[in-house]
Design a protein around this motif. Structure first.
Motif, PDB file in Angstrom:
ATOM      1  N   ILE A 203       0.837  -1.196   0.000  1.00 51.10           N
ATOM      2  CA  ILE A 203       0.000   0.000   0.000  1.00 51.10           C
ATOM      3  C   ILE A 203       0.876   1.251   0.000  1.00 51.10           C
ATOM      4  O   ILE A 203       0.555   2.253  -0.646  1.00 51.10           O
ATOM      5  CB  ILE A 203      -0.954   0.013   1.214  1.00 51.10           C
ATOM      6  N   LEU A 219      -9.015   3.155  -1.526  1.00 46.85           N
ATOM      7  CA  LEU A 219      -8.526   2.037  -0.729  1.00 46.85           C
ATOM      8  C   LEU A 219      -9.726   1.223  -0.256  1.00 46.85           C
ATOM      9  O   LEU A 219     -10.650   1.760   0.347  1.00 46.85           O
ATOM     10  CB  LEU A 219      -7.730   2.549   0.480  1.00 46.85           C
ATOM     11  N   LYS A 227      -6.517   2.098   6.584  1.00 42.11           N
ATOM     12  CA  LYS A 227      -6.829   2.969   5.447  1.00 42.11           C
ATOM     13  C   LYS A 227      -6.714   4.452   5.831  1.00 42.11           C
ATOM     14  O   LYS A 227      -6.075   5.240   5.125  1.00 42.11           O
ATOM     15  CB  LYS A 227      -8.244   2.676   4.925  1.00 42.11           C
ATOM     16  N   ASP A 305     -13.673   9.338   3.691  1.00 46.01           N
ATOM     17  CA  ASP A 305     -13.697   8.063   4.401  1.00 46.01           C
ATOM     18  C   ASP A 305     -15.082   7.450   4.295  1.00 46.01           C
ATOM     19  O   ASP A 305     -16.090   8.156   4.386  1.00 46.01           O
ATOM     20  CB  ASP A 305     -13.328   8.305   5.877  1.00 46.01           C
ATOM     21  N   SER A 347     -11.765   5.937   0.829  1.00 48.33           N
ATOM     22  CA  SER A 347     -11.647   4.610   1.442  1.00 48.33           C
ATOM     23  C   SER A 347     -13.038   4.035   1.613  1.00 48.33           C
ATOM     24  O   SER A 347     -14.024   4.768   1.723  1.00 48.33           O
ATOM     25  CB  SER A 347     -10.937   4.691   2.791  1.00 48.33           C
ATOM     26  N   VAL A 391      -6.783  -3.330   0.674  1.00 47.17           N
ATOM     27  CA  VAL A 391      -5.953  -3.212   1.877  1.00 47.17           C
ATOM     28  C   VAL A 391      -6.312  -4.347   2.826  1.00 47.17           C
ATOM     29  O   VAL A 391      -7.453  -4.430   3.293  1.00 47.17           O
ATOM     30  CB  VAL A 391      -6.177  -1.854   2.584  1.00 47.17           C
TER      31      VAL A 391
END
Length: 511
Positions: A203, A219, A227, A305, A347, A391
């Protein structure tokens, strides 16, 4: 008697000089014209109380104030000091001999103290451009405006200082900022560092590629896989901002009212709005337009996020700014533009349960649930994200070992070298600075493939059933990988690595 005082209005991130004409004649009354909003209209009460409290007064005559140009709306309380000085000058209570050389701005408190204003840097730049010699403004904004060379910046705590300065009884000390010295002091400081991250080498490599080419990245992984931790450290490996980028970023934050006693914005912004954010708060707007989160992230990183939790309408309004790297907000009588050239880092969990589909895990979601969850993100939005990366959680062994991870400064060195190669490559093309900005025409010119590379890419697209949107993204990312390897040609190993970063385009992930 008629006097002209000069202030300024900010639209978007650019300033416009406002002429405040004050006329005092026979009669009684206070008339303010020139399209002022309610905050400007209420200035008479603040000015009257402030002048009385410092030993001056409003003349008991007819006061007419015109704010020109009359077709531009004047907003906020930042014209208080401008109007107050204009009234004192027109009523001959102060010396106004050289008043035409000054831009004056500030909000008045009832005791005569001066409160900070928004957009001081934009106003200072415009004042210098139009030949003004001095800029009187609140002390809290002085360092921000002091960035502008060639303009005498006079920061004040109260209106009494302004009066004494104009009367010649006590001069205000100029604020001067050595922008290059201050800029160099802040280049290396960063709150977060990749040396804090255990494991996740793949990553980190992916983030390095994203930083080197300015690529947007998403991610995908379960909760606790790191993340957010990784995303917060991305700005620490981005190239330092140039002075031009720092000035442009500061102008946006200044207009939003985020600059107080800090002067220049030296670090690349990192903005992380909550998933309940509205579309106006994200892209900007409102009755009196203000920059949104994507403009506050200009020259930095916007981190979203839990991407599927954002409202669909919010994500869709972001598509055009991602493409054009600016936001245009139109109203009936005016249009403003805000720059929004940022790196998008998103993410998400791979499913509603938070985990990848696994037949051996009772808590995992079914393939249908996973597909439905992933389809919350539209194809056109994903089309603007170059890198998709899965991830995985970090094992206990990696978390508990004492092996030091590579620091952000080491990674940044490689990123800077790759960006320098791109700057040289694109130097003849305006508005093209790094690989992520390439369009189809530039990809054909700068991403030529050898026969072996073409065969590899063709086989991968057929075998993995990659979508058409993946083709250009793979070429741009492989160009960045080649730059990091200091290779002029895009080799098969660069193509194969770039193919790994298109998880959501593979058959079975997204339809």
């Amino acid at each position: 008697m008629l006097k002209k005082i000069f202030g300024s209005a900010v639209f978007g991130i650019e300033a416009t000089t406002i002429i405040v004409e004050v006329n005092i004649g026979k009669g009684i009354g206070y008339h303010l014209v020139g399209l002022p909003d309610n905050a400007v209209k209420e200035s008479s009460y603040r000015i009257s109380a402030a002048l009385n409290n410092i030993g001056y007064r409003l003349p008991g005559k007819k006061i007419t104030i015109n704010m020109a140009p009359a077709d531009i709306r004047k907003e906020g309380a930042s014209y208080d000091v401008t109007i107050a000085i204009g009234i004192l000058a027109a009523s001959k209570q102060i010396n106004s001999e050289n008043i035409r050389d000054y831009i004056i701005m500030g909000e008045l408190s009832l005791d005569g103290s001066v409160q900070p204003v928004k957009g001081a840097l934009s106003i200072a730049l415009k004042a210098k451009e139009e030949g003004f010699k001095h800029f009187i403004l609140p002390e809290e904004n002085a360092e921000e405006a002091g960035i502008v060379d060639g303009l005498n910046i006079l920061g004040v705590k109260n209106i009494t200082q302004v009066i004494n300065h104009l009367n010649g009884t006590s001069k205000i000390q100029s604020t001067k900022v050595d922008i290059k010295a201050k800029y160099s002091q802040h280049l290396e400081s960063s709150e977060f560092d990749f040396s804090d991250v255990k494991g996740q080498e793949g990553i980190k490599r992916c983030m390095e590629i994203a930083a080197a080419g300015g690529h947007n990245i998403i991610l995908i992984g379960p909760p606790g896989s790191g993340k957010t931790m990784l995303a917060k450290r991305l700005p620490s490996i981005l190239p330092p901002m140039t002075i031009y980028e720092a000035l442009e970023t500061t102008k946006i934050h200044s207009v939003f009212g985020k600059i107080k006693n800090t002067g220049l914005v030296y670090q690349r912004p990192f903005r992380s709005p909550h998933h309940t954010i509205s579309d106006v708060a994200l892209v900007g707007g409102g009755q009196y337009p203000q920059p949104g989160e994507i403009s506050l992230a200009h020259n930095g990183v916007l981190f979203l996020d839990e991407l599927p939790e954002f409202k669909r309408s919010v994500l869709e309004v972001m598509r055009q700014p991602l493409e054009d790297r600016e936001v245009t907000i139109s109203r009936a009588k005016f249009t403003v533009n805000y720059p929004s050239s940022f790196m998008l880092v998103a993410s998400m969990n791979p499913s509603p349960s938070g985990f990848f589909y696994n037949t051996n895990t009772p808590t995992s979601s079914s393939p249908l649930e996973v597909q439905r969850y992933l389809n919350k993100i539209s194809g056109p939005l994903l089309d603007r994200i170059d890198i998709h990366m899965e991830v995985a959680p970090v094992s206990f062994e990696k978390l508990s070992n004492n092996i030091e991870s590579e620091s952000s400064s080491n990674i940044r060195e490689r990123v800077v070298k790759a960006r320098e190669k791109q700057s040289i490559r694109f130097q003849a093309i305006s508005n093209l600075h790094y690989n992520a900005q390439m369009d189809v025409k530039h990809i054909k010119l700068f991403c030529k493939l050898s026969k072996d590379s073409k065969l590899l890419l063709k086989k991968a697209m057929e075998t993995l059933n990659l979508s058409a949107r993946a083709y250009d993204r793979i070429l741009k990312v492989s160009r960045t990988i080649a730059d990091l390897a200091n290779e002029e040609a895009i080799l098969p190993n660069h193509i194969s690595e770039a193919i790994q970063y298109r998880s959501l385009d593979r058959d079975g992930w997204l339809h």
